[in-house]
Write a protein that holds these residues in place. Sequence first.
Motif, mmCIF file in Angstrom:
data_model
loop_
_atom_site.group_PDB
_atom_site.id
_atom_site.type_symbol
_atom_site.label_atom_id
_atom_site.label_comp_id
_atom_site.label_asym_id
_atom_site.label_seq_id
_atom_site.Cartn_x
_atom_site.Cartn_y
_atom_site.Cartn_z
ATOM 1 N N CYS A 130 0.533 -1.474 -0.364
ATOM 2 C CA CYS A 130 0.454 0.116 0.093
ATOM 3 C C CYS A 130 0.596 0.978 -0.520
ATOM 4 N N ARG A 131 0.365 2.429 -0.974
ATOM 5 C CA ARG A 131 0.997 3.587 0.115
ATOM 6 C C ARG A 131 0.048 3.679 0.505
ATOM 7 N N PHE A 132 0.514 5.342 1.485
ATOM 8 C CA PHE A 132 -1.117 6.560 2.448
ATOM 9 C C PHE A 132 -0.197 7.109 2.348
ATOM 10 N N ILE A 133 -1.223 8.698 2.465
ATOM 11 C CA ILE A 133 -0.954 9.695 3.345
ATOM 12 C C ILE A 133 -1.332 10.098 4.604
ATOM 13 N N VAL A 134 -0.281 10.391 5.743
ATOM 14 C CA VAL A 134 -1.210 9.850 7.607
ATOM 15 C C VAL A 134 -1.300 12.002 7.539
ATOM 16 N N PHE A 135 -1.800 12.166 8.678
ATOM 17 C CA PHE A 135 -2.604 13.454 8.827
ATOM 18 C C PHE A 135 -3.239 13.496 9.852
ATOM 19 N N SER A 136 -2.341 14.350 10.232
ATOM 20 C CA SER A 136 -3.868 15.567 11.673
ATOM 21 C C SER A 136 -4.863 16.258 11.115
ATOM 22 N N LYS A 137 -5.918 16.577 12.006
ATOM 23 C CA LYS A 137 -6.322 17.823 11.596
ATOM 24 C C LYS A 137 -6.288 18.641 11.518
ATOM 25 N N ALA A 138 -5.588 19.242 12.784
ATOM 26 C CA ALA A 138 -4.386 20.500 13.419
ATOM 27 C C ALA A 138 -3.059 20.765 12.124
ATOM 28 N N PHE A 139 -2.370 20.107 11.588
ATOM 29 C CA PHE A 139 -1.663 20.363 10.449
ATOM 30 C C PHE A 139 -2.483 20.368 9.113
ATOM 31 N N LEU A 159 -3.054 8.772 -7.516
ATOM 32 C CA LEU A 159 -1.168 8.555 -7.284
ATOM 33 C C LEU A 159 -0.695 9.113 -7.815
ATOM 34 N N ASP A 160 -1.009 9.782 -8.999
ATOM 35 C CA ASP A 160 0.003 11.382 -9.487
ATOM 36 C C ASP A 160 0.281 12.164 -8.341
ATOM 37 N N ILE A 161 -0.705 12.721 -7.720
ATOM 38 C CA ILE A 161 -1.010 13.661 -6.613
ATOM 39 C C ILE A 161 0.102 13.140 -5.540
ATOM 40 N N TYR A 162 -0.693 11.977 -5.024
ATOM 41 C CA TYR A 162 0.670 10.817 -4.296
ATOM 42 C C TYR A 162 2.261 11.528 -4.714
ATOM 43 N N LEU A 163 2.415 11.102 -5.882
ATOM 44 C CA LEU A 163 3.957 11.129 -5.756
ATOM 45 C C LEU A 163 3.691 12.137 -5.714
ATOM 46 N N TRP A 164 3.247 14.097 -6.988
ATOM 47 C CA TRP A 164 3.785 14.947 -7.074
ATOM 48 C C TRP A 164 3.735 15.574 -5.025
ATOM 49 N N ILE A 165 3.487 15.310 -4.016
ATOM 50 C CA ILE A 165 3.278 15.673 -2.897
ATOM 51 C C ILE A 165 5.060 14.957 -2.743
ATOM 52 N N GLN A 166 5.066 14.011 -2.499
ATOM 53 C CA GLN A 166 6.714 12.911 -2.112
ATOM 54 C C GLN A 166 7.589 13.823 -2.855
ATOM 55 N N GLU A 167 7.383 14.064 -3.992
ATOM 56 C CA GLU A 167 8.385 15.007 -4.590
ATOM 57 C C GLU A 167 8.778 16.172 -4.369
ATOM 58 N N LYS A 168 7.350 17.495 -4.281
ATOM 59 C CA LYS A 168 7.889 18.808 -2.953
ATOM 60 C C LYS A 168 8.409 17.974 -1.724
ATOM 61 N N ARG A 196 1.240 20.940 2.090
ATOM 62 C CA ARG A 196 -0.420 21.180 2.636
ATOM 63 C C ARG A 196 -0.869 21.498 1.334
ATOM 64 N N SER A 197 -0.906 22.425 0.655
ATOM 65 C CA SER A 197 -1.418 22.803 -0.427
ATOM 66 C C SER A 197 -2.552 21.934 -1.960
ATOM 67 N N LEU A 198 -1.022 20.996 -2.160
ATOM 68 C CA LEU A 198 -1.149 19.470 -2.277
ATOM 69 C C LEU A 198 -2.094 18.235 -1.822
ATOM 70 N N LEU A 199 -2.474 18.330 -0.660
ATOM 71 C CA LEU A 199 -2.885 17.344 0.378
ATOM 72 C C LEU A 199 -4.799 17.856 -0.134
ATOM 73 N N MET A 200 -5.268 18.919 0.361
ATOM 74 C CA MET A 200 -6.003 20.110 0.286
ATOM 75 C C MET A 200 -6.679 19.941 -1.278
ATOM 76 N N ASN A 201 -6.296 19.543 -2.296
ATOM 77 C CA ASN A 201 -6.071 19.625 -3.492
ATOM 78 C C ASN A 201 -6.550 18.217 -3.884
ATOM 79 N N LEU A 202 -5.810 17.119 -3.463
ATOM 80 C CA LEU A 202 -6.039 15.402 -3.066
ATOM 81 C C LEU A 202 -7.529 15.163 -2.444
ATOM 82 N N LEU A 203 -7.649 15.612 -1.447
ATOM 83 C CA LEU A 203 -9.021 15.688 -0.424
ATOM 84 C C LEU A 203 -10.416 16.417 -1.800
ATOM 85 N N TYR A 204 -9.734 16.676 -2.387
ATOM 86 C CA TYR A 204 -10.865 17.604 -3.631
ATOM 87 C C TYR A 204 -11.165 16.012 -4.644
ATOM 88 N N GLU A 205 -9.996 15.611 -5.023
ATOM 89 C CA GLU A 205 -10.348 14.471 -6.069
ATOM 90 C C GLU A 205 -10.602 13.072 -5.606
#
Length: 295
Positions: A93-102, A138-147, A161-170
């Motif tokens: 698996c690939r995954f992103i983990v984040f807190s609400k505070a972040f 997966l494209d957004i995942y890799l983009w976040i990793q690249e940043k 953080r901005s890319l994470l928001m894009n991911l959530l809308y997607e």
Amino acid sequence: MSKGVGQLSLLKFADLYADKFASADFFVTNEKQLLSLSEYPYRSEGYIIGICTRGSAQVEVNLRIYEARPGAMLLATPFHVLRIYNSSEDFLCRFIVFSKAFLVEKSVNSHFLESFSFFLSASIPVIYPDNQDVKAILDIYLWIQEKLDRENHPYRVEISRSLLMNLLYEIQFIYEKQHSIIKNKQTRKQELNMLFQDLVFHQYKEHRNVQYYADALFVSPKHLTETIKEVTGRTAGEWIDDAVVLEAKVLLRSNDISIARVAESIHFPDQSSFGKYFKKHTGMSPSDYRIISTY
């Protein structure tokens, strides 16, 4: 990971799996095996967006079983109790983990996260996007990793953080399509089951009798029990008991919480009545379960 970790902290999660991260509050992984998260139930301190890239497994979320296969997405919150088991040797698996505070750190809207229906308590935690949608995620995942790789970039965290928001809308777009398909296929009995399941996971600590749930859903206890049995193969009472026992198991895996405190948190009048209830449904005492699940 120690089997005794019932609540998986963000710091522990990051220590176990993070490849690229700005902090323990936000990180992204490469393809990983999650075998060390199997067998015993746990609750994550953060929000998880996971996608299966290879192999298969069974994912249990709040007692309901889902199939993890390539392209399947897990959308989990701190309110979900998770278990991953029967995984194939090549399960990745690939995954992103984040807190609400972040996520809301630089936002004027502290309730921004609640605007996404896939993170609400009644949402479906595992969805199956089509190949085009999987590629977009997966494209957004890799983009976040690249940043995040650009460690000398002074704004890499803000950009991520901005890319994470894009991911959530997607994901919201994908989820709405999936939810519409599922809802259109639901019968009235299946809809009652969904309402019942959601109510149980809001009220199981305070209410353990079928009558309460039947009254709340404006049906008779007999109709509720028969409907839930027909749709799920288990009675309403069994679902309620399982929710209580699952919560108890998560709490008991933390040695920092006394058994008396566990009983109190699930609204039992005393430790003795909790112990009898737990043994009736598991075949062992709370203290015995604590021993086998923490070593």
